[in-house]
Design a protein around this motif. Structure first.
Motif, mmCIF file in Angstrom:
data_model
loop_
_atom_site.group_PDB
_atom_site.id
_atom_site.type_symbol
_atom_site.label_atom_id
_atom_site.label_comp_id
_atom_site.label_asym_id
_atom_site.label_seq_id
_atom_site.Cartn_x
_atom_site.Cartn_y
_atom_site.Cartn_z
ATOM 1 N N ASP A 45 -16.163 33.232 40.475
ATOM 2 C CA ASP A 45 -16.643 34.622 40.370
ATOM 3 C C ASP A 45 -16.716 35.312 41.722
ATOM 4 N N LYS A 46 -16.503 34.554 42.782
ATOM 5 C CA LYS A 46 -16.609 35.141 44.125
ATOM 6 C C LYS A 46 -15.271 35.014 44.862
ATOM 7 N N PHE A 47 -15.073 35.904 45.861
ATOM 8 C CA PHE A 47 -13.900 35.785 46.733
ATOM 9 C C PHE A 47 -13.971 34.471 47.519
ATOM 10 N N LEU A 48 -12.807 33.978 47.920
ATOM 11 C CA LEU A 48 -12.772 32.780 48.767
ATOM 12 C C LEU A 48 -13.502 33.019 50.085
ATOM 13 N N GLY B 5 -6.599 23.524 42.136
ATOM 14 C CA GLY B 5 -8.053 23.536 41.977
ATOM 15 C C GLY B 5 -8.514 24.459 40.853
ATOM 16 N N SER B 6 -9.680 24.129 40.272
ATOM 17 C CA SER B 6 -10.189 24.895 39.125
ATOM 18 C C SER B 6 -10.491 26.355 39.472
ATOM 19 N N PHE B 7 -10.810 26.628 40.742
ATOM 20 C CA PHE B 7 -11.051 28.011 41.184
ATOM 21 C C PHE B 7 -9.865 28.904 40.807
ATOM 22 N N PHE B 8 -8.641 28.406 41.062
ATOM 23 C CA PHE B 8 -7.436 29.211 40.849
ATOM 24 C C PHE B 8 -7.078 29.313 39.365
ATOM 25 N N VAL B 9 -7.467 28.284 38.625
ATOM 26 C CA VAL B 9 -7.250 28.310 37.175
ATOM 27 C C VAL B 9 -8.147 29.401 36.565
ATOM 28 N N GLN B 10 -9.390 29.420 36.978
ATOM 29 C CA GLN B 10 -10.346 30.375 36.400
ATOM 30 C C GLN B 10 -10.144 31.790 36.923
ATOM 31 N N ARG B 11 -9.892 31.913 38.227
ATOM 32 C CA ARG B 11 -9.837 33.262 38.798
ATOM 33 C C ARG B 11 -8.475 33.928 38.625
ATOM 34 N N TYR B 12 -7.395 33.148 38.765
ATOM 35 C CA TYR B 12 -6.044 33.739 38.745
ATOM 36 C C TYR B 12 -5.217 33.298 37.543
#
Length: 539
Positions: free
Chosen positions: A99-102, A241-248
């Motif tokens: 939910d947040k920027f890198l 990573g899961s960050f990229f799956v969820q965010r992008y």
């Protein structure tokens, strides 16, 4: 920072870029770098690269890229720069919040050193001397690592941080190259350094493809643990990573292939096969080639090859287009067409006129100055060896310059271990590769056909080409064998695989003249004599 998405046929689907100077003005860079207070000090704030990654992914999505279709990704980054992860930084990296920027998560606290030294930095002269002395001299350093110690190389840079900021070094959990740092963000875990980019550090044994204990000891304590084990560039290092799956909306099955350095990635993007020599004609000229064995040339670089089990030779020459440009202004009315006409109007061999112009101190040969020989010049006496002050025509000046430059390139490529023969081909890139007259001289001097290529973003597309190839290899290994159903045949060598997908990527533009070998073979001897005289004059 640039991003490109290619389809299964390696055609461009979407492209985006972020310009550090104008898009991220708060970091106050010029040409993407910050100038330090010390002489020759150059650095970057790592958070700038992280923020650029946020931006470039947003932009490529706006361009219409559907990232859920991406099956593999890799990357290319400037070589030699180093990043120093803190313990809390690694913790953040492993628990990124989609939910947040890198850049609001991986901020300055993620790093123990907030000014990443980059390839332009030249503050480590002392550390270079210390490291070479510790392993038993410069020749030994070249023998182990493929290069002598260079101020920009990562080993001397790490040593300087260890010496000047021992607390920062002690609190560093892991050290990344710029390429493996970028890969780490995509993995959500520290990514391994690949052997190819790792061979630009003065720390890796290019023969064993592992860290050299001698070099590590000469650099800093506890270094093996901080670097982690290196991997071949052709390695799938993990899922995205899961960050990229969820965010992008990346697919959970998307694989990350080891990222590597820009020169290595450019070699992959140009798809330089074993008989090819890549000649980049830019501000400085660069020669890249495949080698079967490392050479011990002190001023060249031997790197682990990014796409096969051989080596890559890299030679840099400072006096490239800058010098051609000076002669264009002085002799050709500041006009490239005029320059080409003058070059074309003189015969090969230039009536015995040959010139070497090293206006700034050259790397190979390590000399500065100009020397013009005519047909009467020789080493027979000092007077004859001094040559002439000027030629009688601009035509002679220009051909003498270009032939002298290309003989320099060929001589050192030969010394490095490239074997010229019937099947040799030259791939010309860079600004001057648009000049057909210069390429004809290249073809004649090297006695080989010259090709050019449409792609201008060789390092960028090279990363995508590698991602596709390494994924194909991985899939063929994972597929069940046996009944033949569902089994995936292994792709052949990288060169053939990419050439098969891109059959028209190169265009043959010049062929050598019939008498090339005869003319330039003899001129190589004169060239060597001129260099030996210039070296003596310097001493």
């Amino acid at each position: 920072m640039k991003a490109v998405l290619l389809n299964a046929n390696l055609e461009n689907v979407a492209h985006a870029e972020v310009k550090f100077d104008s898009d991220l003005p708060e970091f106050r860079t010029t040409g993407g770098v910050n100038v330090g207070t010390a002489k020759n000090e150059f650095y970057v704030q790592p958070v700038m690269w992280i923020k650029a990654l946020d931006m470039v992914l947003d932009r490529i999505v706006v361009q219409g890229a559907d990232l859920s279709t991406v099956v593999a990704l890799s990357g290319s980054a400037q070589q030699h720069g180093s990043l120093y992860w803190s313990r809390s930084g690694l913790d953040t990296l492993r628990h990124l919040d989609a939910d947040k920027f890198l850049h609001t998560q991986l901020d300055d606290s993620a790093f123990t050193v907030h000014r990443t030294p980059i390839w332009m930095d030249g503050t480590t002269g002392r550390q270079c001397e210390e490291m070479e002395a510790a392993v038993g001299g410069r020749e030994r350093m070249v023998e182990i690592t493929g290069s002598r110690c260079y101020e920009r190389f990562t080993g001397p840079q790490i040593r300087r941080i260890f010496q000047q900021r021992p607390d920062c070094y002690r609190n560093t959990e892991r050290i990344s190259l710029v390429s493996s740092f970028l890969a780490s963000v995509f993995l959500g875990e520290v990514a391994p350094i690949d052997c190819s980019d790792g061979s630009g550090m003065n720390l890796l044994d290019v023969r064993t493809r592992d860290w050299s204990d001698e070099c590590l000891a000469a650099c800093a304590p506890d270094l093996r643990a901080k670097l982690g084990a290196p991997v071949p560039a052709a390695t799938v290092i993990g899922p995205i990573g899961s960050f990229f799956v969820q965010r992008y909306n990346f697919n959970t099955g998307c694989r990350v292939v080891a990222f590597t350095g820009d020169n290595l990635s450019a070699l992959a993007g140009m798809n330089v096969g074993k008989d090819w020599l890549a000649l980049s004609l830019g501000t400085s000229d660069t020669v890249m080639m495949r080698l079967n064995a490392p050479s011990n040339l002190q001023e060249g670089h031997v790197l682990v090859h990014p796409t096969d089990d051989g080596f890559m030779g890299l030679l840099c020459f400072r006096n490239g287009s800058l010098v051609r440009d000076i002669f264009k202004r002085a002799e050709a009315n500041d006009n490239w067409e005029n320059f080409s006409e003058l070059l074309d109007s003189t015969p090969r061999g230039n009536f015995g006129n040959l010139a070497l112009h090293f206006l700034s101190k050259e790397i190979l040969p390590p000399v500065k100055g100009s020397l013009r020989w005519n047909k009467n010049s020789s080493l027979a006496s000092v007077e004859l060896a001094k040559g002439v002050l000027k030629y009688s025509s601009p035509q002679s000046e220009i051909r003498a310059l270009v032939e002298g430059q290309m003989l320099t390139r060929k001589t050192y490529a030969t010394e490095m271990g490239f074997s010229f023969g019937e099947s040799t081909k030259i791939l010309a890139t860079g600004g001057a590769s648009a000049n057909r007259s210069i390429l004809q001289v290249v073809s004649d001097v090297f006695n080989a056909p010259v090709y050019t290529q449409k792609t201008t973003e060789a390092a960028l597309v090279g990363a995508a080409y590698r991602a596709k190839y390494v994924l194909s290899v991985a899939r063929s290994r994972e597929a069940p064998c046996g009944d033949g159903k569902g089994a995936v045949s292994a792709p052949g060598p990288y060169y053939d695989f990419i050439a098969g997908l891109l059959p028209h990527s190169v265009t043959r533009v010049c062929d050598p003249s019939k008498d090339s070998e005869q003319i330039y073979g003899a001129m190589e001897e004169r060239y060597r004599a001129m260099v030996s005289f210039m070296m003596e004059q310097q001493d």
